[in-house]
Design a protein around this motif. Structure first.
Motif, PDB file in Angstrom:
ATOM      1  N   ARG A   1       0.846  -1.196   0.000  1.00 14.64           N
ATOM      2  CA  ARG A   1       0.000   0.000   0.000  1.00 14.64           C
ATOM      3  C   ARG A   1       0.876   1.239   0.000  1.00 14.64           C
ATOM      4  N   ALA A   2       0.325   2.284  -0.558  1.00 14.90           N
ATOM      5  CA  ALA A   2       0.991   3.588  -0.506  1.00 14.90           C
ATOM      6  C   ALA A   2      -0.083   4.628  -0.224  1.00 14.90           C
ATOM      7  N   GLU A   3       0.311   5.712   0.414  1.00 12.96           N
ATOM      8  CA  GLU A   3      -0.628   6.791   0.706  1.00 12.96           C
ATOM      9  C   GLU A   3       0.086   8.123   0.520  1.00 12.96           C
ATOM     10  N   LYS A   4      -0.604   9.036  -0.162  1.00 18.29           N
ATOM     11  CA  LYS A   4      -0.027  10.363  -0.394  1.00 18.29           C
ATOM     12  C   LYS A   4      -1.143  11.353  -0.715  1.00 18.29           C
ATOM     13  N   ASP A   5      -1.156  12.470  -0.035  1.00 21.38           N
ATOM     14  CA  ASP A   5      -2.079  13.579  -0.315  1.00 21.38           C
ATOM     15  C   ASP A   5      -3.542  13.139  -0.412  1.00 21.38           C
TER      16      ASP A   5
ATOM     17  N   THR B   1       2.816 -11.569 -13.286  1.00 19.14           N
ATOM     18  CA  THR B   1       1.885 -11.949 -14.346  1.00 19.14           C
ATOM     19  C   THR B   1       2.676 -12.123 -15.637  1.00 19.14           C
ATOM     20  N   THR B   2       2.333 -13.150 -16.419  1.00 18.93           N
ATOM     21  CA  THR B   2       3.033 -13.404 -17.676  1.00 18.93           C
ATOM     22  C   THR B   2       2.795 -12.262 -18.654  1.00 18.93           C
ATOM     23  N   THR B   3       1.544 -11.867 -18.799  1.00 21.98           N
ATOM     24  CA  THR B   3       1.208 -10.701 -19.613  1.00 21.98           C
ATOM     25  C   THR B   3       1.152  -9.507 -18.665  1.00 21.98           C
ATOM     26  N   PRO B   4       1.882  -8.444 -18.955  1.00 21.88           N
ATOM     27  CA  PRO B   4       1.906  -7.306 -18.027  1.00 21.88           C
ATOM     28  C   PRO B   4       0.512  -6.707 -17.793  1.00 21.88           C
ATOM     29  N   ILE B   5       0.171  -6.560 -16.512  1.00 22.45           N
ATOM     30  CA  ILE B   5      -1.104  -5.941 -16.140  1.00 22.45           C
ATOM     31  C   ILE B   5      -0.895  -4.999 -14.960  1.00 22.45           C
ATOM     32  N   MET B   6      -1.927  -4.213 -14.720  1.00 22.31           N
ATOM     33  CA  MET B   6      -1.978  -3.326 -13.566  1.00 22.31           C
ATOM     34  C   MET B   6      -3.334  -3.568 -12.906  1.00 22.31           C
ATOM     35  N   PHE B   7      -3.334  -3.811 -11.597  1.00 25.50           N
ATOM     36  CA  PHE B   7      -4.578  -4.004 -10.853  1.00 25.50           C
ATOM     37  C   PHE B   7      -4.416  -3.218  -9.562  1.00 25.50           C
ATOM     38  N   LEU B   8      -5.043  -2.045  -9.506  1.00 26.11           N
ATOM     39  CA  LEU B   8      -4.864  -1.103  -8.397  1.00 26.11           C
ATOM     40  C   LEU B   8      -6.208  -0.812  -7.741  1.00 26.11           C
ATOM     41  N   ASP B   9      -6.210  -0.778  -6.422  1.00 19.29           N
ATOM     42  CA  ASP B   9      -7.410  -0.486  -5.638  1.00 19.29           C
ATOM     43  C   ASP B   9      -7.183   0.874  -4.970  1.00 19.29           C
ATOM     44  N   PHE B  10      -7.816   1.917  -5.525  1.00 14.93           N
ATOM     45  CA  PHE B  10      -7.629   3.288  -5.041  1.00 14.93           C
ATOM     46  C   PHE B  10      -8.755   3.704  -4.109  1.00 14.93           C
ATOM     47  N   THR B  11      -8.419   4.475  -3.079  1.00 12.87           N
ATOM     48  CA  THR B  11      -9.391   5.187  -2.253  1.00 12.87           C
ATOM     49  C   THR B  11      -8.933   6.635  -2.189  1.00 12.87           C
TER      50      THR B  11
ATOM     51  N   VAL C   1      -4.706  10.126  -0.983  1.00 15.11           N
ATOM     52  CA  VAL C   1      -4.912   9.006  -1.907  1.00 15.11           C
ATOM     53  C   VAL C   1      -4.241   7.775  -1.317  1.00 15.11           C
ATOM     54  N   GLU C   2      -5.012   6.702  -1.148  1.00 16.28           N
ATOM     55  CA  GLU C   2      -4.445   5.417  -0.751  1.00 16.28           C
ATOM     56  C   GLU C   2      -4.597   4.467  -1.928  1.00 16.28           C
ATOM     57  N   VAL C   3      -3.548   3.683  -2.204  1.00 16.90           N
ATOM     58  CA  VAL C   3      -3.621   2.688  -3.265  1.00 16.90           C
ATOM     59  C   VAL C   3      -3.080   1.366  -2.743  1.00 16.90           C
ATOM     60  N   LYS C   4      -3.818   0.302  -3.029  1.00 16.63           N
ATOM     61  CA  LYS C   4      -3.363  -1.066  -2.780  1.00 16.63           C
ATOM     62  C   LYS C   4      -2.867  -1.579  -4.133  1.00 16.63           C
ATOM     63  N   VAL C   5      -1.621  -1.959  -4.194  1.00 14.96           N
ATOM     64  CA  VAL C   5      -1.003  -2.362  -5.457  1.00 14.96           C
ATOM     65  C   VAL C   5      -1.049  -3.887  -5.564  1.00 14.96           C
ATOM     66  N   ILE C   6      -2.109  -4.398  -6.163  1.00 14.00           N
ATOM     67  CA  ILE C   6      -2.309  -5.839  -6.300  1.00 14.00           C
ATOM     68  C   ILE C   6      -1.412  -6.382  -7.413  1.00 14.00           C
ATOM     69  N   ALA C   7      -1.333  -5.675  -8.523  1.00 17.90           N
ATOM     70  CA  ALA C   7      -0.416  -6.007  -9.624  1.00 17.90           C
ATOM     71  C   ALA C   7       0.032  -4.698 -10.254  1.00 17.90           C
ATOM     72  N   GLY C   8       1.279  -4.638 -10.692  1.00 19.93           N
ATOM     73  CA  GLY C   8       1.808  -3.425 -11.304  1.00 19.93           C
ATOM     74  C   GLY C   8       2.476  -2.535 -10.271  1.00 19.93           C
ATOM     75  N   ASP C   9       2.452  -1.224 -10.527  1.00 15.48           N
ATOM     76  CA  ASP C   9       3.062  -0.300  -9.578  1.00 15.48           C
ATOM     77  C   ASP C   9       2.315   1.029  -9.565  1.00 15.48           C
ATOM     78  N   SER C  10       2.410   1.709  -8.416  1.00 13.69           N
ATOM     79  CA  SER C  10       1.746   2.994  -8.234  1.00 13.69           C
ATOM     80  C   SER C  10       2.368   3.702  -7.036  1.00 13.69           C
ATOM     81  N   LEU C  11       2.485   5.011  -7.125  1.00 19.33           N
ATOM     82  CA  LEU C  11       3.011   5.848  -6.045  1.00 19.33           C
ATOM     83  C   LEU C  11       4.336   5.305  -5.490  1.00 19.33           C
TER      84      LEU C  11
END
Length: 196
Positions: free
Chosen positions: A52-56, A76-86, A58-68
């Motif tokens: 998880r990351a939090e800034k200003d 994942t074999t095929t590149p994906i992004m799966f982000l849970d933002f609040t 915004v909280e994000v749970k980084v299930i796959a990929g990257d953020s903040l």
């Protein structure tokens, strides 16, 4: 003979396509008697293990990929992004997505989320926003009292043809017809399916 439609073949098609790609490209796949076996590379993460990351506001749970600045350990074999933002009321986020990828957001909570541009209309919970080409997904929570929670899912398109009939999604009409035949005959994964 034309057929009406039923389910579960989507997963089998995805597996078939991944196996075919791995068999063609290597990727540590083993081939025995025409069946491709893949060494598992899956990683199960409990809710507490999801980075998880939090800034200003915004909280994000980084299930796959990257953020903040946080990268998920999930492979994942095929590149994906799966982000849970609040997003707290009044906050905003701008997530980079590779330009060639397809991206969409599913709003879980909140009714004043503005996606793409400040001139866009607010989107309510339980709706999907599909993004066009570009390399940045911008989201604003215009609410003064409620958080906005959404999933941002993106991935590299695999570029294969799609044919859909009801819940079946395959690469050709012949494969759709075969899925119905398998379903009717309770074989190839439909052994426990009841048909009439």
């Amino acid at each position: 003979m034309s057929a009406s439609c039923d389910s579960d073949r989507v997963t089998r098609q995805v597996i078939k396509n991944v196996l075919a790609k791995l068999q063609k490209e290597g990727e540590g796949a083993l081939v025995r008697n025409g069946i491709t076996e893949i060494e598992p590379k899956n990683l199960e993460l409990s809710s507490l293990e999801i980075p998880r990351a939090e800034k200003d506001g915004v909280e994000v749970k980084v299930i796959a990929g990257d953020s903040l600045g946080i990268k998920s350990p999930y492979y994942t074999t095929t590149p994906i992004m799966f982000l849970d933002f609040t997003l707290k009321p009044g906050s905003q986020t701008h997530q980079t997505v590779p330009e060639s990828w397809t991206a969409f957001a599913y709003i879980l909570e909140g009714d004043e989320g503005v996606f793409g541009s400040l001139k866009s209309l607010a989107i309510q919970a339980h709706h999907v926003v599909v993004f066009g080409p570009g390399d940045l997904v911008s989201v604003w929570n215009k609410s003064t009292s409620r958080a906005l929670r959404f999933l941002l899912i993106a991935g590299e398109p695999i570029g294969e043809p799609l044919v859909q009939c009801g819940p079946f999604v395959m690469s050709s009409q012949d494969e759709i017809d075969m899925a119905f035949e398998d379903y009717r005959n309770a074989k190839n994964g439909f052994e426990l399916a009841k048909s009439s």
